[in-house]
Design a protein around this motif. Structure first.
Motif, mmCIF file in Angstrom:
data_model
loop_
_atom_site.group_PDB
_atom_site.id
_atom_site.type_symbol
_atom_site.label_atom_id
_atom_site.label_comp_id
_atom_site.label_asym_id
_atom_site.label_seq_id
_atom_site.Cartn_x
_atom_site.Cartn_y
_atom_site.Cartn_z
ATOM 1 N N LEU A 220 -2.252 -6.399 1.542
ATOM 2 C CA LEU A 220 -1.352 -5.385 2.304
ATOM 3 C C LEU A 220 -1.133 -4.342 1.189
ATOM 4 C CD1 LEU A 220 1.448 -6.943 4.692
ATOM 5 C CD2 LEU A 220 -0.760 -5.455 5.155
ATOM 6 N N ASP A 221 -1.162 -2.984 1.446
ATOM 7 C CA ASP A 221 -0.783 -1.975 0.555
ATOM 8 C C ASP A 221 0.645 -2.024 0.389
ATOM 9 O OD1 ASP A 221 -0.902 0.738 -0.647
ATOM 10 O OD2 ASP A 221 0.205 1.178 0.962
ATOM 11 N N LEU A 222 1.399 -1.904 -0.785
ATOM 12 C CA LEU A 222 2.734 -2.175 -0.628
ATOM 13 C C LEU A 222 3.650 -1.195 -0.305
ATOM 14 C CD1 LEU A 222 2.674 -3.502 -4.493
ATOM 15 C CD2 LEU A 222 2.641 -5.022 -2.364
ATOM 16 N N ALA A 223 3.368 -0.031 -0.254
ATOM 17 C CA ALA A 223 4.203 1.192 0.313
ATOM 18 C C ALA A 223 4.010 1.044 1.801
ATOM 19 C CB ALA A 223 3.822 2.551 -0.278
ATOM 20 N N GLY A 224 2.768 0.754 2.201
ATOM 21 C CA GLY A 224 2.540 0.830 3.682
ATOM 22 C C GLY A 224 3.247 -0.271 4.329
ATOM 23 N N ALA A 225 3.476 -1.290 3.555
ATOM 24 C CA ALA A 225 4.034 -2.814 4.073
ATOM 25 C C ALA A 225 5.488 -2.700 4.357
ATOM 26 C CB ALA A 225 3.670 -3.685 3.064
ATOM 27 N N ALA A 226 6.343 -1.536 3.682
ATOM 28 C CA ALA A 226 7.647 -1.610 3.625
ATOM 29 C C ALA A 226 8.326 -1.431 4.928
ATOM 30 C CB ALA A 226 8.136 -0.462 2.553
ATOM 31 N N PRO A 227 7.804 -0.573 5.767
ATOM 32 C CA PRO A 227 8.544 -0.625 7.092
ATOM 33 C C PRO A 227 8.012 -1.620 7.947
ATOM 34 C CG PRO A 227 7.290 1.508 6.368
ATOM 35 C CD PRO A 227 6.878 0.533 5.703
ATOM 36 N N LEU A 228 7.097 -2.485 7.471
ATOM 37 C CA LEU A 228 6.906 -3.851 8.470
ATOM 38 C C LEU A 228 8.256 -4.619 8.578
ATOM 39 C CD1 LEU A 228 3.481 -4.830 7.134
ATOM 40 C CD2 LEU A 228 4.068 -3.317 9.260
ATOM 41 N N LEU A 229 9.062 -4.504 7.373
ATOM 42 C CA LEU A 229 10.257 -5.418 7.153
ATOM 43 C C LEU A 229 11.233 -5.024 8.175
ATOM 44 C CD1 LEU A 229 10.225 -7.584 5.139
ATOM 45 C CD2 LEU A 229 8.757 -5.574 4.148
ATOM 46 N N CYS A 230 11.378 -3.778 9.012
ATOM 47 C CA CYS A 230 12.024 -3.570 10.081
ATOM 48 C C CYS A 230 11.402 -2.927 11.254
ATOM 49 C CB CYS A 230 13.304 -2.581 9.641
ATOM 50 S SG CYS A 230 14.460 -1.998 11.032
ATOM 51 N N ALA A 231 10.606 -1.856 10.901
ATOM 52 C CA ALA A 231 9.745 -1.288 12.250
ATOM 53 C C ALA A 231 8.819 -2.258 12.769
ATOM 54 C CB ALA A 231 9.446 0.114 11.914
ATOM 55 N N GLY A 232 8.284 -2.844 11.734
ATOM 56 C CA GLY A 232 7.131 -3.881 12.273
ATOM 57 C C GLY A 232 7.800 -4.972 13.082
ATOM 58 N N ILE A 233 8.768 -5.830 12.386
ATOM 59 C CA ILE A 233 9.242 -7.063 12.995
ATOM 60 C C ILE A 233 10.207 -6.589 14.288
ATOM 61 C CG2 ILE A 233 11.382 -7.109 11.468
ATOM 62 C CD1 ILE A 233 9.313 -10.105 13.075
ATOM 63 N N THR A 234 10.695 -5.566 14.199
ATOM 64 C CA THR A 234 11.619 -5.024 15.504
ATOM 65 C C THR A 234 10.624 -4.910 16.803
ATOM 66 O OG1 THR A 234 13.207 -4.030 14.256
ATOM 67 C CG2 THR A 234 12.996 -3.227 16.520
#
Lengths: 352, 352
Positions: free
Chosen positions: B150-164
């Motif tokens: 995973l690209d680190l910057a592009g992974a950040a929103p996975l922690l809320c927008a992604g899992i939601t």
């Protein structure tokens, strides 16, 4: 040969039910001809007769909680014979080829199920007329067997009030470890208590007013919570896996949502209409849901009747003569019945 | 040793975010110390900073879409070592002994999960401060591993927008035969399209306005339905097994219910609040449900990151410097971002 039958019908939204005669069709090959012995009086009968839902077509013979005896069968009928005790509920036909019908959910037929009254037969287009009548002619796929152990009059309301509460209890997998609450103690609510208890659940009744404790406990409730008492409501926060809301009129459903456990669902089976300010926040914070459910499929209705037969479950009823139906409607609107009127259709012979 | 860290914080509901320094706690035995590399900007950050939900406690350091690098670990930490790339989402603690926690649903902790900011640490009672910061100290049970792919910057929103969006897709068992619709194309919506498509579903975007077709298709939509077009809405009647409604503000949800298949559910993940005239009738007539869902549990969040790692799924982001955060808030409120701002936390070194 068609059947000229006596019945009670409404001629308009303002007219009381009164004697009426019409022709029932000659039995088609797959039809069962049923002499009606008892018919339950459902709250929706009043809504339909008074055109509360805007789709009334007069004259209208209400009644979809029908118990009767087979008096003739079409040539292709295999599951019923003369003398059998049978039931007919809210449905008398469906397309039987859509995905919903394939899954036994005829009530959700994607091409539109045919209701027992105030509807049109899908084959010949004639009006359907319900159970406040001497006889009815129904395709055998929509006729239910009544277990021998059931009292016939007390079984009538199972065809609507019973299956309407049984179906969500089964769909949401209620069993011995379940905590179930029923909102409202009327025709639907008293069946919900009995059925949930027989499935092994811990059962709570939500009621607006005190004074129903003894009845509720006799019917199966382990606990009674007065829903207008903030302390009592707080004491059951996060408690219920499933709430079946049987209240037939508009009310604030928000106070019940916090009493659901995480992942819990409140199922509306009584009120069909808009809610004021229903709040999505409490749904989000514990993955809860507000759902609806409509009667049940034919196989599921048979399963419910068999379940009631095994567990000795009937509706608590007050028998009436057909001549008293208009007073019964008035009393039902005041919740003055414990818990379902059932018309002894033998009394219809005295009319007309 | 505690850590004096630079951050950006709001001092009141009307103040813009501005430089702020405070102490991060010394690592406890089970803590991981993380140098923050990227932090996504979630719509809820704006709500919290502006006290839209009435529970803001200032000063407040927002941010719960955190990607960083481990720079120290407590003595009892076993799963992480210095240099590991890790994530922290919306939760940093829960009771870990209630029924919800036992089932991996820490977000629904019955004793109350601890949020990454604007909350209180359950052990020492100190305020929690979020990811618009140089470092964060988090118990290892609430730290996620970031797959190498995973690209680190592009992974950040996975922690809320992604899992939601991932959590309801999984909970409602979306797979190859599913028909899923996403309402709204923003931070949550664009993740919903990508994730549902990667799970094999047929994916539809509901959008109020035309012009999003190209983007929607690139992100995974098979179909786009303009929700204000009555004909287009009628054409998808009864279609969807699951609708994920990501719209963050009050709107009329009634028009979406008829587009659900029998037994279908619309899950609210954006808007928390009262609805006007939500109608229960369409729920009853096809056993449909309106549900809510909140982020996801820790194990499920790890599963989501691994899923994204295998499928090459990132958020589409616009990188910003921390100095541009107040403009980013303004632009986000106008939906002027495709589709998530991510703060390059390296830019924080230039502040203060």
């Amino acid at each position: 040969m068609s059947y000229r039958v006596k019945s009670y019908a409404a001629q308009s939204s303002s007219s009381p039910l009164a004697p009426f005669q019409f022709e029932r069709r000659s039995p088609r090959a797959d039809d069962v001809v049923i002499e009606i012995l008892y018919c339950g009086v459902c709250h929706s009968d009043v809504h339909n007769v008074r055109n509360d839902w805007g789709n009334a077509n007069y004259p209208m013979v209400p009644g979809h909680e029908i118990i009767g005896r087979v008096i003739a069968t079409g040539a292709a009928v295999t599951r019923f014979k003369e003398g059998d005790h049978v039931g007919v509920g809210c449905l008398v036909a469906s397309c039987q080829r859509c995905d919903a019908c394939d899954h036994g959910h005829e009530q959700y037929c994607q091409n539109g199920a045919t209701y027992t009254y105030n509807h049109n037969d899908p084959i010949d287009g004639t009006r359907t007329f319900g159970g406040y009548s001497e006889k009815i002619v129904v395709a055998e796929d929509f006729v239910l067997k009544v277990p021998n152990t059931l009292d016939l009059a007390g079984a009538a309301p199972l065809l609507c009030a019973g299956i309407t509460t049984y179906s969500p209890l089964r769909h949401w997998k209620v069993g011995k470890s379940s905590k179930v609450a029923i909102v409202g103690l009327g025709g639907l609510g008293h069946m919900g208590l009995k059925l949930a208890k027989a499935m092994g659940a811990e059962v709570t009744l939500f009621s607006r007013s005190p004074g129903k404790e003894d009845d509720a406990r006799r019917l199966g409730a382990d606990h009674i919570v007065i829903s207008t008492d903030v302390k009592q409501m707080a004491a059951v926060a996060g408690r219920f896996d499933l709430i079946i809301n049987t209240v037939p009129c508009k009310h604030d459903v928000n106070p019940y949502i916090p009493t659901l456990a995480s992942g819990g669902t409140m199922v509306m089976v009584g009120y069909l209409g808009p809610l004021d300010n229903f709040n999505t926040g409490p749904l989000v914070f514990r993955r809860k849901a507000l759902a609806g459910s409509l009667i049940g499929g034919i196989a599921e209705t048979q399963e419910m009747l068999d379940f009631c037969g095994r567990h000795g479950i009937h509706s608590d009823i007050e028998r009436i003569a057909i001549q008293d139906i208009n007073q019964a409607f008035e009393r039902m609107l005041k919740a003055d019945v414990k818990y379902r009127f059932v018309i002894d259709m033998n009394t219809l012979k005295e009319s007309i």
